[in-house]
Design a protein around this motif. Structure first.
Motif, PDB file in Angstrom:
ATOM      1  N   PHE A 167       0.835  -1.201   0.000  1.00  0.00           N
ATOM      2  CA  PHE A 167       0.000   0.000   0.000  1.00  0.00           C
ATOM      3  C   PHE A 167       0.873   1.256   0.000  1.00  0.00           C
ATOM      4  N   ASN A 168       1.879   1.254   0.855  1.00  0.00           N
ATOM      5  CA  ASN A 168       2.720   2.438   0.990  1.00  0.00           C
ATOM      6  C   ASN A 168       3.551   2.684  -0.266  1.00  0.00           C
ATOM      7  N   TRP A 169       4.166   1.616  -0.811  1.00  0.00           N
ATOM      8  CA  TRP A 169       4.982   1.761  -2.012  1.00  0.00           C
ATOM      9  C   TRP A 169       4.130   2.250  -3.186  1.00  0.00           C
ATOM     10  N   ALA A 170       2.971   1.630  -3.361  1.00  0.00           N
ATOM     11  CA  ALA A 170       2.114   2.007  -4.486  1.00  0.00           C
ATOM     12  C   ALA A 170       1.695   3.466  -4.385  1.00  0.00           C
ATOM     13  N   THR A 172       3.212   6.004  -2.634  1.00  0.00           N
ATOM     14  CA  THR A 172       4.320   6.950  -2.774  1.00  0.00           C
ATOM     15  C   THR A 172       4.855   6.995  -4.202  1.00  0.00           C
ATOM     16  N   MET A 173       4.749   5.884  -4.925  1.00  0.00           N
ATOM     17  CA  MET A 173       5.219   5.822  -6.306  1.00  0.00           C
ATOM     18  C   MET A 173       4.137   6.200  -7.319  1.00  0.00           C
ATOM     19  N   ASN A 174       2.904   6.394  -6.819  1.00  0.00           N
ATOM     20  CA  ASN A 174       1.773   6.716  -7.702  1.00  0.00           C
ATOM     21  C   ASN A 174       1.603   5.650  -8.795  1.00  0.00           C
ATOM     22  N   ALA A 175       1.767   4.399  -8.401  1.00  0.00           N
ATOM     23  CA  ALA A 175       1.724   3.287  -9.354  1.00  0.00           C
ATOM     24  C   ALA A 175       0.304   3.048  -9.875  1.00  0.00           C
ATOM     25  N   PRO A 176       0.168   2.632 -11.126  1.00  0.00           N
ATOM     26  CA  PRO A 176      -1.164   2.364 -11.714  1.00  0.00           C
ATOM     27  C   PRO A 176      -1.712   1.016 -11.257  1.00  0.00           C
TER      28      PRO A 176
END
Length: 351
Positions: A167-170, A172-176
């Protein structure tokens, strides 16, 4: 927050201007057919396991709307990471019965090519697929591909560290990336109320995810919300989470006895919200299905069940004797004894 609902348990439509959906006879029949086929396959796989043809089976019974409603709202090119219970989603993507069953028969780690179906292999370790999906979505982002990555998981998996990291990585990276949680009320024998003090969609918002709550037994609501959220992600809106409130009508697996931790009245209450029956009520009320449709669908379900049984029994008996030679440079006596006993076991299967 109340879950988004477009179709109540009695099959009555209700509008929600936030989630527009063109509800047509064709759409409803397609969703209904896919759910019915998924249940027919699931029931046959359960029978095969009980008869010793499969080592284990985890049913998707009761969760068909959450899976069919969401997977049909994605594009065929969107990559999907499942957990281990997404049979309805897998069938919708075109994965064949033999490809789904071979893992549970013990012949292979997986039976399909993930690239062919844009559907990753099943992940049995809770939440392990969430970091994988996050990394894949970051790659899609860097490639500039017009693609949404979706990952399925359960409420139990949301308590794992990997889920929170993803959740945090997605975020902070604004991942699709679309996180899709099927909250089926039970993490094996631990209820949702015992497992968490605040709902998952609220916790997801704390990580910076765009979070939504939907009635997971309402296939139309799931389809509408997933369609809108996927479009938002595709347009650069960042990662999102959908929590679909549903129910696991069967046990966690065929080795589980759910009667030891939940009451018959609870099961009865959720069976009254059966996602397939709910949509059938709408179809009947609107006159969108007739006897011909019913007869043809019954035959299609029967054919799928028969095919499932045949291809399962046609799967060859796996012989993994050669694996014992790759464990140690020199075979130790205990390993040699294990190999001998395994060889005897395989030989006992021969008719």
């Amino acid at each position: 927050m109340e879950p988004v609902r477009l179709l109540d348990p009695e099959g009555r439509l209700q509008t929600d201007p936030r989630w527009p959906l063109e509800i047509t006879p064709e759409l409803c029949r397609d969703l209904h057919r896919r759910m019915r086929l998924a249940r027919a396959f699931d029931n046959e796989a359960l029978a095969l396991q009980r008869q010793g043809e499969l080592g284990l089976w985890l049913q998707s019974l009761g969760q068909e709307a959450a899976q069919v409603g969401s997977i049909t709202a994605l594009r065929e090119g969107d990559y999907v990471f499942p957990s281990y219970r997404e049979h309805a989603a897998a069938l919708t993507r075109g994965i064949q019965p033999a490809e789904l069953l071979i893992q549970w028969r013990g012949n292979s780690h997986s039976g399909w090519d993930p690239d062919q179906y844009r559907f990753h292999v099943y992940t049995l370790v809770l939440a392990a697929q969430l970091p994988h999906a996050t990394g894949y979505a970051m790659g899609v982002q860097r490639d500039g591909a017009d693609e949404v990555v979706a990952v399925y998981f359960g409420d139990g998996a949301s308590s794992q560290g990997e889920a929170n990291e993803a959740f945090n990585w997605a975020a902070t990276m604004n991942a699709p990336l679309l996180f899709f949680c099927q909250n089926n009320q039970w993490a094996i024998s631990t209820s949702t109320e015992t497992q968490m003090r605040s709902p998952l969609h609220q916790r997801a918002s704390g990580f910076g995810l765009d979070a939504h709550l939907v009635d997971g037994n309402d296939v139309l609501a799931v389809h509408a919300v997933t369609n809108a959220v996927a479009r938002q992600i595709r347009e650069g809106g960042g990662p999102a989470l959908i929590e679909a409130v549903t129910y696991r009508m069967a046990g966690h697996s065929t080795s589980d006895d759910p009667g030891r931790y939940r009451t018959p009245s609870e099961v009865d209450a959720w069976q009254a919200r059966d996602p397939i029956v709910r949509l059938e009520r709408l179809l009947d009320d609107r006159g969108w299905i007739d006897d011909r449709y019913r007869d043809e669908l019954e035959q299609e379900c029967a054919t799928l069940a028969a095919t499932t049984r045949r291809v399962c029994q046609d799967l060859p008996i796996a012989d993994f004797t050669s694996l014992f030679g790759t464990v140690m440079a020199e075979e130790a006596p205990p390993l040699a004894e294990q190999r001998r006993r395994y060889s005897e076991l395989v030989a006992s299967y021969v008719d």
